[in-house]
Design a protein around this motif. Structure first.
Motif, PDB file in Angstrom:
ATOM      1  N   TYR A 195       0.836  -1.215   0.000  1.00 49.53           N
ATOM      2  CA  TYR A 195       0.000   0.000   0.000  1.00 49.53           C
ATOM      3  C   TYR A 195       0.868   1.261   0.000  1.00 49.53           C
ATOM      4  O   TYR A 195       0.634   2.191  -0.782  1.00 49.53           O
ATOM      5  CB  TYR A 195      -0.913  -0.015   1.224  1.00 49.53           C
ATOM      6  CG  TYR A 195      -1.768   1.222   1.377  1.00 49.53           C
ATOM      7  CD1 TYR A 195      -2.953   1.372   0.667  1.00 49.53           C
ATOM      8  CD2 TYR A 195      -1.378   2.252   2.230  1.00 49.53           C
ATOM      9  CE1 TYR A 195      -3.722   2.521   0.796  1.00 49.53           C
ATOM     10  CE2 TYR A 195      -2.138   3.401   2.382  1.00 49.53           C
ATOM     11  CZ  TYR A 195      -3.322   3.529   1.661  1.00 49.53           C
ATOM     12  OH  TYR A 195      -4.068   4.665   1.795  1.00 49.53           O
TER      13      TYR A 195
ATOM     14  N   SER B 226       1.220   3.797  -3.127  1.00 51.74           N
ATOM     15  CA  SER B 226       0.763   5.169  -2.848  1.00 51.74           C
ATOM     16  C   SER B 226       1.839   6.189  -3.197  1.00 51.74           C
ATOM     17  O   SER B 226       1.557   7.237  -3.794  1.00 51.74           O
ATOM     18  CB  SER B 226       0.370   5.317  -1.367  1.00 51.74           C
ATOM     19  OG  SER B 226      -0.714   4.489  -1.057  1.00 51.74           O
TER      20      SER B 226
ATOM     21  N   PHE C  97      -6.264   2.598  -8.574  1.00 52.98           N
ATOM     22  CA  PHE C  97      -7.129   1.420  -8.665  1.00 52.98           C
ATOM     23  C   PHE C  97      -6.403   0.181  -8.142  1.00 52.98           C
ATOM     24  O   PHE C  97      -7.013  -0.682  -7.504  1.00 52.98           O
ATOM     25  CB  PHE C  97      -7.577   1.187 -10.119  1.00 52.98           C
ATOM     26  CG  PHE C  97      -8.712   2.076 -10.544  1.00 52.98           C
ATOM     27  CD1 PHE C  97     -10.019   1.705 -10.289  1.00 52.98           C
ATOM     28  CD2 PHE C  97      -8.477   3.280 -11.187  1.00 52.98           C
ATOM     29  CE1 PHE C  97     -11.085   2.519 -10.683  1.00 52.98           C
ATOM     30  CE2 PHE C  97      -9.523   4.096 -11.572  1.00 52.98           C
ATOM     31  CZ  PHE C  97     -10.834   3.717 -11.318  1.00 52.98           C
TER      32      PHE C  97
ATOM     33  N   LEU D  86      -6.662   0.211  -4.475  1.00 56.22           N
ATOM     34  CA  LEU D  86      -8.001  -0.181  -4.038  1.00 56.22           C
ATOM     35  C   LEU D  86      -8.257  -1.672  -4.231  1.00 56.22           C
ATOM     36  O   LEU D  86      -9.155  -2.243  -3.607  1.00 56.22           O
ATOM     37  CB  LEU D  86      -9.057   0.630  -4.801  1.00 56.22           C
ATOM     38  CG  LEU D  86      -9.045   2.147  -4.572  1.00 56.22           C
ATOM     39  CD1 LEU D  86     -10.015   2.847  -5.514  1.00 56.22           C
ATOM     40  CD2 LEU D  86      -9.393   2.487  -3.127  1.00 56.22           C
TER      41      LEU D  86
ATOM     42  N   TYR E  67     -14.906  -3.721  -6.772  1.00 59.21           N
ATOM     43  CA  TYR E  67     -16.155  -3.254  -6.161  1.00 59.21           C
ATOM     44  C   TYR E  67     -16.900  -2.219  -7.017  1.00 59.21           C
ATOM     45  O   TYR E  67     -17.887  -1.645  -6.573  1.00 59.21           O
ATOM     46  CB  TYR E  67     -15.868  -2.617  -4.786  1.00 59.21           C
ATOM     47  CG  TYR E  67     -15.272  -3.569  -3.779  1.00 59.21           C
ATOM     48  CD1 TYR E  67     -16.046  -4.554  -3.183  1.00 59.21           C
ATOM     49  CD2 TYR E  67     -13.921  -3.475  -3.420  1.00 59.21           C
ATOM     50  CE1 TYR E  67     -15.504  -5.433  -2.249  1.00 59.21           C
ATOM     51  CE2 TYR E  67     -13.369  -4.345  -2.487  1.00 59.21           C
ATOM     52  CZ  TYR E  67     -14.169  -5.319  -1.903  1.00 59.21           C
ATOM     53  OH  TYR E  67     -13.621  -6.191  -0.976  1.00 59.21           O
TER      54      TYR E  67
END
Length: 331
Positions: free
Chosen positions: A35, A39, A86, A89, A96
């Protein structure tokens, strides 16, 4: 009851017990590391490429055919940075956002990649003409022609991939085996056509042109040594022009080589069908390398182009807000 709740927690959509996909379960520390890395890549890619876009768009002295191609590349790289969001996520392996967004995401991804590779071909052609036919360069490569080529590059990329993926748009979610999956399927022939147009063809052209540029550049470097001994004003001017063109070719050569190093593993895996055999960690590395290229390009400009470093300083200090800032001497 505990087993049932644990099983539900592993599902993308707990309310759909029989049809939901399962999440990709990783240790918390690994998920956090991925992550943070993604990021940072996303943030720096978008920020640095926005600086390139603002610099070339704002300062009139940077409005040249070569810089217009760099602008096109920066736009595609900036979009890649946004696409990484994306991937962040999707860390748990669940989609989703619905079937329509799934197909649109893939179309957008394919278009950006193709436009980026197409721009690399245009950069190679630009350097080929500048080095191999320097006398014809100002008349052959104009700002207007560069704009037309960039526009055609993006339009062709969009049209081509909308046609290739049109069946997926017509039959949304048909190829998903469970709820929370995002899968698209290319027709056998369309897949090979896309591979040739998006990778094999462009890479062959890029390598061919740069080999030619390298051969000519070596011969010109030898010629420069003899020109330096001539002290006429015309001779000095020719040496200065040749040196600036050679420097531009060398810098853009680095951009092209880095581009090929970052993209080739991804396309080679796709070409050989090894993506099925690779584990998730290896595949993640190949995809991250693919995205990382978009962060590297502006760093290369900062390393080799003084005008980019100067324009960054003017942007950060907000001097570009002055009314006459667009006429600033950047070069």
């Amino acid at each position: 009851i505990d087993m049932t709740s644990r099983e539900r927690a592993e599902l993308c959509f707990p309310q759909l017990l029989n049809s939901s996909c399962r999440k990709t379960m990783r240790p918390h520390s690994v998920s956090m590391l991925i992550y943070i890395i993604l990021s940072c890549i996303s943030l720096f890619t978008v920020t640095l490429n926005l600086l390139v876009i603002i610099s070339i768009s704002h300062f009139k002295h940077l409005h040249s055919p070569t810089n217009l191609l760099l602008l096109s590349l920066a736009v595609s790289d900036c979009f890649v940075g946004l696409l990484v969001v994306f991937q962040i996520l999707l860390l748990d392996g669940c989609w989703y956002f619905g079937d329509l967004m799934c197909v649109l995401y893939y179309i957008f991804d394919y278009v950006i990649t193709s436009a980026s590779i197409g721009t690399m071909v245009l950069i190679s052609v630009d350097r080929y003409v500048a080095i191999c036919y320097p006398l014809h360069y100002p008349s052959k490569v104009t700002l207007q022609r560069a704009k037309i080529c960039v526009a055609l590059c993006w339009i062709c990329a969009a049209l081509c991939h909308c046609l290739i993926l049109k069946d997926n748009l017509k039959q949304l979610g048909t190829y998903n085996s469970c709820a929370g999956e995002c899968v698209i399927v290319l027709h056998y022939v369309a897949g090979y056509v896309d591979l040739f147009l998006s990778f094999i063809g462009p890479v062959t052209v890029i390598i061919g042109l740069y080999v030619r540029v390298f051969v000519v550049a070596v011969s010109q470097a030898r010629a420069l040594r003899s020109d330096i001994t001539a002290f006429t004003p015309q001779g000095s001017l020719n040496v200065a022009v040749k040196k600036s063109e050679m420097k531009a070719a060398r810098t853009l050569g680095v951009v092209v080589v880095v581009f090929l190093i970052c993209l080739c593993p991804y396309f080679c895996v796709t070409l050989t069908g090894q993506d099925v055999l690779l584990n998730s960690t290896s595949m993640a590395f190949v995809i991250c390398l693919f995205y990382f290229n978009s962060l590297l390009n502006p760093l290369i400009y900062a390393l080799f182009y003084p005008w980019f470093r100067k324009s960054i300083k003017l942007i950060i200090t907000l001097q570009i807000l002055r009314s006459d800032s667009c006429d600033a001497q950047i070069m």
